[in-house]
Design an enzyme around this catalytic site. Sequence first.
Site, PDB file in Angstrom:
ATOM      1  CG  PHE A 189      84.131  71.761 -36.636  1.00  0.00           C
ATOM      2  CD1 PHE A 189      84.849  72.381 -35.633  1.00  0.00           C
ATOM      3  CD2 PHE A 189      84.699  71.651 -37.894  1.00  0.00           C
ATOM      4  CE1 PHE A 189      86.117  72.892 -35.884  1.00  0.00           C
ATOM      5  CE2 PHE A 189      85.961  72.167 -38.147  1.00  0.00           C
ATOM      6  CZ  PHE A 189      86.671  72.783 -37.138  1.00  0.00           C
ATOM      7  CG  ASP A 192      83.235  64.703 -36.010  1.00  0.00           C
ATOM      8  OD1 ASP A 192      84.136  64.525 -35.161  1.00  0.00           O
ATOM      9  OD2 ASP A 192      83.339  65.482 -36.965  1.00  0.00           O
ATOM     10  CE1 TYR A 232      92.822  69.204 -35.452  1.00  0.00           C
ATOM     11  CE2 TYR A 232      93.363  67.695 -37.237  1.00  0.00           C
ATOM     12  CZ  TYR A 232      92.546  68.669 -36.700  1.00  0.00           C
ATOM     13  OH  TYR A 232      91.456  69.113 -37.403  1.00  0.00           O
ATOM     14  CE  LYS A 233      89.804  69.417 -33.323  1.00  0.00           C
ATOM     15  NZ  LYS A 233      88.510  69.272 -33.981  1.00  0.00           N
ATOM     16  NE  ARG A 244      87.335  75.515 -28.005  1.00  0.00           N
ATOM     17  CZ  ARG A 244      87.579  74.709 -29.040  1.00  0.00           C
ATOM     18  NH1 ARG A 244      86.613  73.988 -29.560  1.00  0.00           N
ATOM     19  NH2 ARG A 244      88.774  74.642 -29.575  1.00  0.00           N
TER      20      ARG A 244
HETATM   21  C1  LIG Z   1      88.400  69.544 -35.361  1.00  0.00           C
HETATM   22  C2  LIG Z   1      87.172  69.097 -36.060  1.00  0.00           C
HETATM   23  C3  LIG Z   1      87.185  68.818 -37.420  1.00  0.00           C
HETATM   24  C4  LIG Z   1      88.431  69.049 -38.215  1.00  0.00           C
HETATM   25  O1  LIG Z   1      88.336  68.650 -39.531  1.00  0.00           O
HETATM   26  P1  LIG Z   1      89.659  68.592 -40.421  1.00  0.00           P
HETATM   27  O2  LIG Z   1      89.235  68.055 -41.688  1.00  0.00           O
HETATM   28  O3  LIG Z   1      90.635  67.723 -39.671  1.00  0.00           O
HETATM   29  O4  LIG Z   1      90.201  69.980 -40.517  1.00  0.00           O
HETATM   30  C5  LIG Z   1      86.031  68.329 -38.004  1.00  0.00           C
HETATM   31  N1  LIG Z   1      84.914  68.141 -37.286  1.00  0.00           N
HETATM   32  C6  LIG Z   1      84.867  68.424 -35.968  1.00  0.00           C
HETATM   33  C7  LIG Z   1      83.609  68.190 -35.204  1.00  0.00           C
HETATM   34  C8  LIG Z   1      85.977  68.913 -35.320  1.00  0.00           C
HETATM   35  O5  LIG Z   1      85.938  69.204 -34.025  1.00  0.00           O
END
Ligand SMILES: *Cc1c(COP(=O)(O)O)cnc(C)c1O
Length: 415
Positions: free
Chosen positions: A138, A207, A232-233, A381
């Site tokens: 990400f 992560d 939030y997921k 997805r």
């Molecule tokens: C959703 C997600 C994020 C989100 O980062 P925020 O700082 O909360 O916006 C970061 N890394 C991964 C791998 C994610 O899936």
Amino acid sequence: MSENTTTTTTAPTENLRERALKLDAADPLAGRRALFALDDGVYLDGNSLGALPVHVPARVQDVLTRQWGELRIRSWDESGWWTAPERIGDRIAPLVGAAAGQIVVGDSTSVNVFKAVVAAVRIAGEGRDEILVDATTFPTDGYIASAAARLTGHRIVPVAPADVLAALGPRTAAVLLNHVDYRSGRLHDLPGLTAAVHAAGAVAVWDLCHSAGALPVGLDEHGVDLAVGCTYKYLNGGPGSPAYLYVAERHQAVFDSPLPGWNSHADPFGMTAGYAPADGSVRGRVGTPDIVSMLTLEAALDVWDGVSVDAVRAKSLALTDFFLECVEAYVPAGRVVSVAPAAHAERGSQVALRCAEAEPVMRRLIERGVVGDLRRPDVLRFGFTPLYVGFADAERAARILADVLAEVPAGNTVG
Ligand SMILES: *Cc1c(COP(=O)(O)O)cnc(C)c1O
């Protein structure tokens, strides 16, 4: 593709629908769906924004009107505001296989990636100048790790997860990896990779954004050093709910935060000029916690009471298997290609389908109540959140996908 065009005796649609109903009837988690505010569509985007548990608004109302409105500043003590980051961390801990006292909630995942990567290279010590980062990550993780590398005088080495083993060496300080790839849904080998990172003398940062709440993580069992994740997921904490940081107990005394705000001070109300870090997970805090979001998350976590993560995982795999089977049965060959790993050991809780017409297809799916998301340019997805998605949902989503594909001719990538 649909009942009226099926001429074989097997009638796949009827069979799959019937099987879906049987699987839902036998599902030990089926009752959890009623805890969520959902309509009669199929919500397959809980891996981006989890659904609202129905009891949460009343709890947040109490935070606003009574705790803030009436108790005002007394709530820092009397409503447990001050200790919320650690208390809620301890609620998340069993979901990711951590003993209490190692997780603190606060800030965004991005900010926690920064804290964790800088702290990791400081733990690794002198003489190691490389930070390995999942090249398929990400984007925010890569951006932040690069900035952390620049600030600490390290070199970023982007590596595909499959090449991590070969890239590890005496120069490796830290390795930042995703447990589940946000795009493909591939589940990486956290125990094996963590052991390899340790064998090279480096520090492992994981992560967990796309794994926590969907599958067992086993942070303590597998000796993970540091971890971050969002809430939030799959944890349904609400839009922008605070993230969390795990620092293994054995590292807490040497966890040297790059953001040592007053909330992480040993005596925050002493208001002293010199910084002295608190012990324990508190050390991962920065500034005043975002209480309204945090207590929204705390209320949302009630839906996990009495749920075993193993049961969630079993249902998740059964759901994604069943969805893939329905797609295979309903969708004409060649229109979509699954990029979800076939092996359970490598699959997260989502199914990504490569489709040349992904953009118009997803738009039409959403119009018909099947909400997944588009990962440009060509990935559809679908996230399967076992607490509130059922087998009939999976069957319906695949059936509507087939209908939509019949309307969007191959090669139509915009209409
Ligand atoms: C959703 C997600 C994020 C989100 O980062 P925020 O700082 O909360 O916006 C970061 N890394 C991964 C791998 C994610 O899936």
